[in-house]
Motif scaffolding. Sequence first.
Motif, PDB file in Angstrom:
ATOM      1  N   SER A 234       0.844  -1.189   0.000  1.00 53.21           N
ATOM      2  CA  SER A 234       0.000   0.000   0.000  1.00 53.21           C
ATOM      3  C   SER A 234       0.880   1.239   0.000  1.00 53.21           C
ATOM      4  O   SER A 234       2.082   1.185   0.310  1.00 53.21           O
ATOM      5  N   LEU A 235       0.294   2.363  -0.352  1.00 52.60           N
ATOM      6  CA  LEU A 235       1.070   3.591  -0.434  1.00 52.60           C
ATOM      7  C   LEU A 235       1.730   3.969   0.886  1.00 52.60           C
ATOM      8  O   LEU A 235       2.916   4.333   0.899  1.00 52.60           O
ATOM      9  N   PRO A 236       1.031   3.920   2.030  1.00 49.15           N
ATOM     10  CA  PRO A 236       1.714   4.257   3.289  1.00 49.15           C
ATOM     11  C   PRO A 236       2.902   3.353   3.578  1.00 49.15           C
ATOM     12  O   PRO A 236       3.964   3.829   4.010  1.00 49.15           O
ATOM     13  N   MET A 237       2.752   2.046   3.350  1.00 51.27           N
ATOM     14  CA  MET A 237       3.853   1.117   3.598  1.00 51.27           C
ATOM     15  C   MET A 237       4.995   1.353   2.605  1.00 51.27           C
ATOM     16  O   MET A 237       6.178   1.304   2.973  1.00 51.27           O
ATOM     17  N   PHE A 238       4.631   1.595   1.351  1.00 47.07           N
ATOM     18  CA  PHE A 238       5.660   1.842   0.342  1.00 47.07           C
ATOM     19  C   PHE A 238       6.464   3.091   0.682  1.00 47.07           C
ATOM     20  O   PHE A 238       7.690   3.118   0.554  1.00 47.07           O
ATOM     21  N   LYS A 239       5.787   4.146   1.098  1.00 46.43           N
ATOM     22  CA  LYS A 239       6.477   5.378   1.465  1.00 46.43           C
ATOM     23  C   LYS A 239       7.455   5.133   2.615  1.00 46.43           C
ATOM     24  O   LYS A 239       8.599   5.603   2.581  1.00 46.43           O
ATOM     25  N   ARG A 240       7.005   4.432   3.636  1.00 48.68           N
ATOM     26  CA  ARG A 240       7.881   4.181   4.781  1.00 48.68           C
ATOM     27  C   ARG A 240       9.085   3.333   4.390  1.00 48.68           C
ATOM     28  O   ARG A 240      10.197   3.549   4.878  1.00 48.68           O
TER      29      ARG A 240
END
Length: 643
Positions: A234-240
């Motif tokens: 997901s985008l939040p996990m990818f960003k982190r």
Amino acid sequence: MVTMKLGSKPEIFVLQGLTWRCMTELESDVVVEVGEMSFYLHKFPLLSRSGVLQRMISEYQAPEDGGMCTLQLDDIPGGAKAFELAARFCYDVKIELNALNVVCLRCAAEYLRMTDDYAEGNLITQAESFLADVLANWKDSIKALETCEGVLPTAEDLHIVSRCITALASKACASDGAACPSQAAAIAVKSASHERDALWNGIGSGGTPRGGGAGAAAVSSGMDWWYEDVSFLSLPMFKRLIQAMEGKGMRAESIAGAIMFYAGRFLPGLKRNTSFSNASFSGDCGAGSRSITPRAASVSAPSEGDQRYFLEEIVALLPAKKGVASTRFLLGMLRTAMLLHASPLCRENLERRIGAQLEDASLDDLLVPNLGYTVETLYDIDCVQRILDYFMSSTDGLGTGYTSPAVVEEGSLGVPQAGSPSSLSPITMVAKLMDGYLAEVAPDTNLKLPKFQALAAVVPDYARPVDDGIYRAMDIYLKSHPWLSESEREQLCRLMNCQKLSLEACTHAAQNERLPLRVVVQVLFFEQLRLRTSIAGWFFVSGNAAGDGAQPHPGGNAIVPKGSTTAGQTERDADADDGKGSELPAEAITDVKARVSELEKECLSMKQEIRRLGRPRRSWSLLSRKCGFGTKVQQAQPAMSGK
């Protein structure tokens, strides 16, 4: 995938519709309801393993009419599936832990307080031990991180998410710059190339891009082995994960490649032949808790707000280093940003990035459709104008001294050679790109003359070794705008330097009825003067070749006049015993005569073209004086006296 087996007893649980029953000799005395599922179990196995179930059973007050003890566990992390595994563990029934269920089971065990205080080797201890084995493997760590989405925020409180991200970042950074043998061939990213026939002036409408396509990073198969795996996050996990990789010192090129691959998968607007309904998004629309789940099997089409948020986050995530993201990808993101009406800050960021590396752009990608509310032209000319301005003002632009105008010898009217260093500079590449762009947008009848002139004038004159490209664009514009007045045509033609047209372009311009008469005269005059100067020079060389003191230049066909020597010739003269100069070979004299004959034919052809215009010689003479060419022609005549 690593696994871990727990328990020793055979299967005793049976599913009947939405009910799990423990098939033993003893009747069930407790019912645990988790969502729609009901579990008919026994108190003692649960009391001996779970502190929460122990407290709930002890506090349970049976109704007056009696009945079985019923407990509600609707908020247990992982839901009914996680509680089923926990119940099997309490009964010592065989279960298998893997990367897909260990996170949920670990969170459920924490919720149920299945610590070693109640039984040695309880579920928390077993899950933690296996989780360490999972994090030692890349694939398993990815799967574990994906399952964290369903048990947030418990997974965050237990630091499972951060541990998975740290493990993944460490493994990716360890192989950064070196091929991963086991997964090097996992991805084959191919960028489409657009090749078309070149036009007469060497400017085509498209070409093979340097930076690759959107979502297809220009990286080797040994460095992008992890791109596809992380693209399912997901985008939040990818960003982190990306931020963790940056913190560990991963190269900006690798990070940008992963981001381009990720964006290319979930922003179908980057490809002109796809629609936005092909994207896989899910989650609410709250800016603080958006979630884009790539592996969702069946989700509704993403809203415009979700897509806009996704794009803005991806743009902000790109490394600031120039060139790590391909220009084609950035232009695709810009088109999508315009379509989704992204924030002005996001679009400005993209335009600045594109401007900093505009020399790597291809013409096809630069043709950005006009998606504004007030559409005047087919293509967004203002956007390209801003990008070009950013290029000229960037740190690689005029401030660092792009190739300056070539120092032309006095009296020289030659065109710079295509192989000269100036033709290879970024600003020269951008000049050629802009000439092609102007030719593409010129047929638009809504394109006003001031806007066309403003875009063409941004690139300085010295950036164009040859002006064939700008001439072609101007000719197309004049053909598509026949209503222009004579003064407007002359004003437009000031963008072109007649001295920098090739012979083929000069021939075309001499017969072009759309050009003002003044411009045609300039073209003919400079071409005639160029030919006469060349012929006079060759006659001078031919005359010197007949003398005793003329010598051939060692590096070419030019003749060194008597009294001047080169370094190599001086050395040979010093070694010569007789002290006599060498004579010009007969072959060189023959080549000179042949070249003079060719130039005479070209000059005769040019005179014939002038006669075809059907104007008296006297009118050409008067017009030449009005244009200010009379004195120059008189000065050029002595040079031809040797003919």
